[in-house]
Write a protein that holds these residues in place. Structure first.
Motif, PDB file in Angstrom:
ATOM      1  N   LYS A 106      12.295  -7.922  24.723  1.00 18.12           N
ATOM      2  CA  LYS A 106      11.021  -7.435  24.009  1.00 18.12           C
ATOM      3  C   LYS A 106      11.338  -7.599  22.495  1.00 18.12           C
ATOM      4  N   SER A 107      10.277  -7.838  21.805  1.00 22.57           N
ATOM      5  CA  SER A 107      10.275  -8.183  20.352  1.00 22.57           C
ATOM      6  C   SER A 107      10.946  -6.983  19.559  1.00 22.57           C
ATOM      7  N   THR A 108      10.281  -6.022  19.790  1.00 20.49           N
ATOM      8  CA  THR A 108      10.798  -4.894  18.826  1.00 20.49           C
ATOM      9  C   THR A 108      12.214  -4.584  19.199  1.00 20.49           C
ATOM     10  N   ARG A 159      13.324   5.983  33.649  1.00 25.29           N
ATOM     11  CA  ARG A 159      14.405   6.529  34.333  1.00 25.29           C
ATOM     12  C   ARG A 159      14.673   5.517  35.548  1.00 25.29           C
ATOM     13  N   SER A 160      15.800   5.010  35.559  1.00 30.14           N
ATOM     14  CA  SER A 160      16.190   4.078  36.936  1.00 30.14           C
ATOM     15  C   SER A 160      17.005   4.668  37.539  1.00 30.14           C
ATOM     16  N   SER A 161      17.631   4.023  38.460  1.00 27.49           N
ATOM     17  CA  SER A 161      18.419   4.490  39.571  1.00 27.49           C
ATOM     18  C   SER A 161      19.712   4.953  38.762  1.00 27.49           C
ATOM     19  N   ASP A 162      20.193   4.219  37.607  1.00 29.08           N
ATOM     20  CA  ASP A 162      21.232   4.413  36.754  1.00 29.08           C
ATOM     21  C   ASP A 162      21.039   5.771  35.783  1.00 29.08           C
ATOM     22  N   GLY A 163      19.884   6.251  35.643  1.00 25.08           N
ATOM     23  CA  GLY A 163      19.583   7.220  34.826  1.00 25.08           C
ATOM     24  C   GLY A 163      18.488   6.573  33.720  1.00 25.08           C
ATOM     25  N   TRP A 164      18.440   7.409  32.406  1.00 28.73           N
ATOM     26  CA  TRP A 164      17.461   7.066  31.585  1.00 28.73           C
ATOM     27  C   TRP A 164      18.095   5.835  30.903  1.00 28.73           C
ATOM     28  N   LYS A 165      17.319   4.622  30.508  1.00 30.10           N
ATOM     29  CA  LYS A 165      17.595   3.620  29.667  1.00 30.10           C
ATOM     30  C   LYS A 165      16.673   3.487  28.620  1.00 30.10           C
ATOM     31  N   ILE A 166      16.839   3.077  27.603  1.00 35.67           N
ATOM     32  CA  ILE A 166      15.906   2.747  26.639  1.00 35.67           C
ATOM     33  C   ILE A 166      15.090   1.410  26.679  1.00 35.67           C
ATOM     34  N   THR A 167      13.885   1.643  26.545  1.00 33.90           N
ATOM     35  CA  THR A 167      13.101   0.226  26.830  1.00 33.90           C
ATOM     36  C   THR A 167      12.442  -0.141  25.391  1.00 33.90           C
ATOM     37  N   ASN A 168      12.539   0.846  24.409  1.00 31.39           N
ATOM     38  CA  ASN A 168      11.970   0.317  22.946  1.00 31.39           C
ATOM     39  C   ASN A 168      12.300   1.313  21.993  1.00 31.39           C
ATOM     40  N   VAL A 169      12.762   0.576  20.818  1.00 33.10           N
ATOM     41  CA  VAL A 169      13.098   1.183  19.570  1.00 33.10           C
ATOM     42  C   VAL A 169      12.410   0.810  18.548  1.00 33.10           C
TER      43      VAL A 169
END
Length: 195
Positions: free
Chosen positions: A100-102, A176-186
């Motif tokens: 993702k660009s951001t 939220r994924s099967s591995d828990g929370w993951k960052i998708t954008n900052v």
């Protein structure tokens, strides 16, 4: 006089168990705050990720889990500027979001800062990272948005004999994924008082 000394000694001794109890059972939020504060090279990458996992395990809910992930990402990012071979914050980002660009912009900025320091012969000798104003703007079953303010003081060998300071507000989007929370954008707001 002797009697008052004995009373004072007994009072002090009786307070020790209470102090120990408060220290031993500090809230998980306190541990989250302390682990990711201070000099960013205090721990290795592996220890930071273990501390993140520990904070998530001990948390009282999703907000505390998200707070640990955001703080860990920013701590590892600052450490990666100082030592890019030993630190990498991308493990906290969802794999699909790495392109993702951001997100790329944010990661490239850390790489650029590190490369610039190396090219100019500058080194960050010490730093101090402090977080404040963590807020969850939105949270539901599978997504969340949170913000946090990072205050970063560091001493760099750039020819100026003074500490540098930056304060920025970051907004994180997470899934939220099967591995828990993951960052998708900052994303980042304009600097809040740099010197």
């Amino acid at each position: 006089m002797k009697r008052s000394r004995v009373l004072i000694a007994m009072l002090c001794i009786s307070m020790i168990p209470g102090i120990f109890f408060l220290w031993a059972y500090a809230s998980p939020d306190d541990s989250i705050s302390n682990v990711f504060t201070g000099d960013t090279l205090t721990m290795t990458q592996k220890k930071y990720l273990a501390a993140t996992e520990n904070a998530i395990t001990q948390s009282n809910g999703d907000a505390q889990k998200i707070e640990a992930i955001c703080k860990s990402f920013l701590t590892l990012a600052k450490a990666s500027v100082r030592d890019p071979q030993s630190y990498d914050s991308t493990q906290l980002i969802a794999t699909d979001s790495l392109k993702k660009s951001t997100v790329q912009y944010r990661l490239t900025d850390y790489e650029y800062q590190s490369a610039l320091n190396k090219a100019l012969g500058w080194e960050i000798l010490s730093d101090d990272l402090v977080f404040s104003n963590f807020k969850v703007q939105k949270i539901d079953k599978n997504s969340a948005e949170a913000s946090i303010v990072e205050s970063y003081t560091y001493y760099i060998t750039d020819g100026f004999d003074d500490e540098s300071f930056r304060r920025k507000m970051y907004t994180f989007e997470l899934l939220r994924s099967s591995d828990g929370w993951k960052i998708t954008n900052v994303t980042i707001r304009r600097p809040l008082g740099n010197r």
